[in-house]
Write an enzyme that holds these catalytic residues in place. Structure first.
Site, PDB file in Angstrom:
ATOM      1  N   PRO A 285       0.803  -1.222   0.000  1.00 41.69           N
ATOM      2  CA  PRO A 285       0.000   0.000   0.000  1.00 41.69           C
ATOM      3  C   PRO A 285       0.837   1.274   0.000  1.00 41.69           C
ATOM      4  CG  PRO A 285       0.097  -0.924   2.201  1.00 41.69           C
ATOM      5  CD  PRO A 285       0.933  -1.817   1.327  1.00 41.69           C
ATOM      6  N   ARG A 323      -3.471  16.684  -7.099  1.00 42.64           N
ATOM      7  CA  ARG A 323      -4.523  15.686  -7.326  1.00 42.64           C
ATOM      8  C   ARG A 323      -5.834  16.282  -7.867  1.00 42.64           C
ATOM      9  NH1 ARG A 323      -6.565  13.030  -3.639  1.00 42.64           N
ATOM     10  NH2 ARG A 323      -6.812  11.096  -4.774  1.00 42.64           N
ATOM     11  N   CYS A 357      -0.262  31.057 -12.030  1.00 44.15           N
ATOM     12  CA  CYS A 357      -0.741  31.712 -13.227  1.00 44.15           C
ATOM     13  C   CYS A 357      -1.134  30.617 -14.208  1.00 44.15           C
ATOM     14  CB  CYS A 357       0.351  32.615 -13.811  1.00 44.15           C
ATOM     15  SG  CYS A 357      -0.261  33.616 -15.156  1.00 44.15           S
TER      16      CYS A 357
END
Ligand SMILES: *Cc1c(COP(=O)(O)O)cnc(C)c1O
Length: 434
Positions: A285, A323, A357
């Protein structure tokens, strides 16, 4: 079954088998958040060691817990893992250096370090051969390139069973669109390479992406058993890969570790019986061990109405936490005053955006990249907005886009915070170009 019903059902099982992942939980109190951001500035990553340990404990029934380092690769996190007896998977020469720096040894029971990849660049090939690091091969060329230089080298084979799982192509790691692993129908040819170069086959590995779906998991275990039975190699181990789910949103499924273990343990027993030797069961994991332990602390620097939307702008960007921009992932957020008191005022639909930006620099967006406002109490300039469950694929995926230095990391262990990475300076960045 509805999403909520599934969550309730899993939640009940989960109470028996692991830490309570349904409670969002930040790594520390609002007071601490205020104190740490005053001391180190924002944006700032904070992790809770206790939460990492409780997730490790919930997996102890597996023979080997092998932490997928890419999820959060700070060497102090790796030291914590090592001190808990957790082994490690690295995916590059750089991650191998991190593991060695954290004190991992190449030799030892169950081989503490494995390198997984789909190709070996030249420096990495040289290093794994020189140090004797076991390699989990995702392509035939990895086997032949290692074999030519180092007959007898220890290897795993990572298999693509022909199907994957995940919310989209970017997170699924199996099936005909995936670049990962050796296609299941090609196993015979790859075993022939292993024979040709007299490589030492340790085991078979399958990681097909995050899954909370038990029917799917049973299918993966089944594919593993069928392949081992068909080829009858005297392997020492099988690896279940990673992919244990993390509930980023209320109602998301939580990991059912008991069920996962039972399915894989059954597969392991069938395999051991068929090849007449004990077979070690590994799990690999990343997210599950570290996601809920971490948070990203940011400061509100501006807000403005934009058409019908209320934008709140914070001093982090997708260079820090990518993410949401990359996968449309959603992190729960909390707001605190500069004094650490939770903001509880009137909540309004808010678009949270960052400092870059770049129009895609929005933390609240869906997978199709449309803005998706979240309910947030009213905040003032100087308030702290904290992104929950950011310990996995947070700091480790950060970049320096817009020439923004990497943010510092703090690990809180038994109530004591420790700076485990200082903030990068502009001088650090420019040094490469001087
Ligand atoms: C990324 C990855 C993992 C870890 O996945 P998580 O979803 O973070 O648990 C495990 N194994 C392999 C081969 C991977 O690529």
């Amino acid at each position: 079954m509805t999403r909520d019903a599934t969550a309730r059902k899993n939640g009940e099982q989960e109470r028996i088998s692991g830490p309570d992942d349904r409670r969002s939980g930040l790594p520390c109190t609002g007071d601490r958040i205020a104190e740490l951001s005053a001391a180190h500035g924002t944006p700032l990553w904070v992790y809770d060691a206790g939460r990492i340990r409780s997730h490790i404990e919930s997996l102890r029934r597996f023979d080997v817990i092998r932490y997928m380092q890419k999820a959060c690769s700070n060497i102090h996190i790796l030291r914590l893992m090592r001190s808990e007896g957790v082994h490690v998977t690295v995916v590059s020469a750089g991650e191998l250096d991190r593991a060695l720096t954290a004190g991992y040894r190449v030799d030892g029971p169950d081989r503490p370090i494995v390198l997984t990849a789909d190709l070996l660049d030249r420096p990495t090939l040289r290093t794994v051969v020189e140090l004797g690091v076991p390699v989990n091969a995702g392509s035939p060329h990895m086997l032949s390139q290692i074999g030519r230089l180092a007959p007898g080298h220890p290897v795993w084979i990572r298999i693509n069973p022909g199907f994957g799982h995940g919310p989209g192509r970017r997170t699924s790691a199996g099936g005909a669109q995936s670049k990962h692993g050796i296609w299941h129908e090609q196993l015979a040819e790859n075993l022939a390479l292993i024979d040709r170069y007299d490589l030492d086959l340790i085991g078979l590995h399958m990681h097909v992406g995050s899954s909370a779906d038990h029917g799917h998991l049973a299918k993966v275990c089944d594919a593993m058993v069928k392949l081992v039975l068909a080829h009858q190699r005297p392997i020492h181990a099988i690896s279940a890969g990673g992919g244990l789910p993390v509930p980023y949103q209320p109602g998301d499924p939580v990991a059912d570790v008991d069920h996962c273990f039972r399915l894989w343990d059954t597969a392991r027993r069938e395999i051991a019986a068929a090849i007449g030797r004990p077979v070690r069961l590994e799990i690999e994991p990343g997210r599950y061990l570290v996601a809920s332990s971490g948070a990203l602390i940011t400061e509100v620097r501006a807000h403005k109405p934009v058409g019908g939307n209320h934008f709140v702008l914070v001093d982090a960007g997708f260079n820090d936490l990518v993410r949401p921009a990359m996968y449309g992932s959603t992190h729960r957020v909390s707001a605190f005053g500069p004094d650490g008191l939770p903001r509880t005022g009137f909540a309004r639909e808010t678009v949270l955006a960052g400092a870059l930006c770049e129009s895609g620099d929005v933390f609240t967006q869906d997978p199709a990249h449309e803005v998706r406002p979240v309910s947030l109490p009213a905040t003032d300039i100087g308030d702290l907005v904290v992104f929950h469950d950011a310990g996995a694929y947070g700091a480790s995926m950060s970049s320096t886009y817009n020439s923004r230095p990497l943010a510092p990391e703090v690990l809180i262990d038994r109530g004591v915070p420790r700076l485990i990475r200082r903030r990068q300076t502009i001088e650090d960045l420019l040094a490469l170009e001087m």
